[in-house]
Design an enzyme around this catalytic site. Structure first.
Site, short mmCIF file in Angstrom:
data_model
loop_
_atom_site.label_atom_id
_atom_site.label_comp_id
_atom_site.label_asym_id
_atom_site.label_seq_id
_atom_site.Cartn_x
_atom_site.Cartn_y
_atom_site.Cartn_z
N SER A 178 -8.37 11.70 -4.18
CA SER A 178 -7.74 10.85 -3.17
C SER A 178 -8.21 11.12 -1.75
CB SER A 178 -6.22 10.98 -3.25
OG SER A 178 -5.83 12.33 -3.12
N HIS A 206 -6.54 5.58 -7.38
CA HIS A 206 -7.50 4.98 -6.44
C HIS A 206 -8.64 4.23 -7.14
CE1 HIS A 206 -5.53 6.72 -3.00
NE2 HIS A 206 -5.34 7.79 -3.75
N LYS A 237 -1.35 0.24 -4.76
CA LYS A 237 -2.56 0.40 -3.94
C LYS A 237 -3.42 -0.85 -4.11
CE LYS A 237 -2.28 5.41 -3.64
NZ LYS A 237 -0.96 5.68 -4.20
#
Ligand code: PLP
Length: 383
Positions: A178, A206, A237
């Site tokens: 990350s 991610h 995200k």
């Protein structure tokens, strides 16, 4: 002697570690109004720009009209709604697993399922740079917690061979790390987990929606989708909604429903975010999704190459998370502050700025960001 909160806060200020929230007005986008001023946003995980996509907004509004705003209870009580099951079926198909289970956040997945899977007598093998929520999950479990050097497969092999275990062994890694945006070595991890009879869990917070030919994440990118026992991913995200999931065999998911405390003892996700999650996966699977991924990749290469050409160290990142090495804590904070004066919003991390690209950044955004980074980098003697 007890130290007061004030004294501790003062220490944080002196060390340059005091953090404050900044107010973003309006919706999330590639530029935002930050405390009254238009700013290029270079620190959001809204990688595909889906957080303000019309299809997600429409799905959320429709869900509220049909199902209301809240779920009212934990899923095991009375909060299990049609949309939870619809989203889970969609996620399982997306990840190619038998089943999936949604949680209220990625933090809740990691602090819920790691202690469920590993307890006293078991061992958790965790990459040293894994996300804090994995560390917290491991600390909550009563398992032995062993950390291997970052992406160092020889170190992991040694630990797997040397540390005796009569219980379960769980290897856990970020798919994309990350802070630094580098990829886990999933091919090697799958071989090791098979050799040592361990379980492998990948946190794809991610990479979900972003990496791999069809956005299935880091395991798709590495060609090892079937080799992962537990896929974790987030909906807040790149998927522009909220919440997170674990995708795995039916048996593991049934086990988690009965054992993961953050799932059992928490009110379930509300209809709007579930519907937005389904709509996000539809976008990811569409030609628009493929276009957004191409565009994000293009922006990433453009931005990273411009920084490398200028003499910055981007720390080997290969993804849309592009760290810029700066040095001491005060220098990083100062760099981030000066960038904000130039209309660029980037967060400071340990020794580096963590820049994140979005598919919706245009050339003007990137040019403005690179120009500002170069100017501040020169001023501070970084380049
Ligand atoms: C690797 C990783 N895992 C888990 C999380 C937590 O996810 P969430 O923000 O949905 O709680 C994050 C959040 O930044 C993350 O970076």
């Amino acid at each position: 002697m007890n130290r007061s909160f004030r004294e501790e806060l003062e220490d944080l200020r002196l060390e340059g570690l005091f953090r404050q929230m900044r107010l973003v007005e309006g919706a999330q986008g590639s530029r935002v109004i930050l405390e009254g001023r238009e700013t290029v946003l270079l620190c959001s995980n809204n990688y595909l720009g889906l957080a303000s996509h019309p299809l997600l907004k429409e799905a959320a509004v429709r869900a509220i009209e049909q199902y209301g705003t809240g779920s009212g209870a934990s899923r095991l009580v009375s909060g299990n709604m049609e949309l939870h099951e619809a989203l889970e079926i969609r996620i399982a198909a997306f990840k190619g697993t038998e089943a999936a289970l949604v949680f209220n956040s990625g933090y809740a997945v990691n602090t819920g399922i790691i202690p469920a899977i590993a307890g006293r007598g078991d061992i958790i093998f965790s990459d040293r740079l894994n996300h804090a929520s994995i560390v917290d999950g491991a600390l909550l479990s009563r398992a032995q917690f062993v950390r291997y050097s970052h992406n160092d497969m020889a170190s992991l092999r040694r630990l797997l061979s040397d540390v005796e275990c009569s219980g379960r062994r769980l290897i856990v890694t970020d798919g994309v790390f990350s802070m630094d945006g580098d990829l886990a070595l999933l091919n090697e991890l799958v071989s090791l987990k098979e050799e040592f009879g361990a379980l492998l869990m990948v946190d794809d917070a991610h990479a979900t929606g972003v990496l791999g030919a069809t956005g299935r994440g880091s395991a798709e990118q590495c060609g090892v989708m079937a080799g992962i026992d537990i896929h974790m991913g987030t909906l807040g995200k790149a998927l522009g909604s909220f919440g997170a999931y674990a995708a795995a065999s039916r048996e593991i998911i049934d086990y988690l429903i009965n054992r993961a405390r953050s799932f059992i003892f928490s009110t379930s996700l509300p209809p709007a975010v579930l519907a937005a999650g389904i709509a996000a996966l539809d976008v990811v699977d569409s030609s628009e999704g493929a276009w957004l991924r191409r565009r994000l990749a293009k922006n990433t290469v453009l931005f990273r190459n411009a920084l490398l050409d200028a003499g910055f160290d981007t720390m080997g990142s290969s993804t849309q998370i592009v760290p810029v090495f700066v040095g001491g804590t005060n220098d990083v904070m100062e760099f981030s502050r000066l960038l904000l004066d130039e209309g660029i919003f980037v967060q400071a991390g340990r020794c580096r700025l963590r820049c994140t690209l979005m598919a919706t950044h245009d050339e003007g955004d990137l040019e403005k960001a690179v120009t500002a980074l170069k100017a501040v980098g020169k001023k501070l003697g970084i380049i």
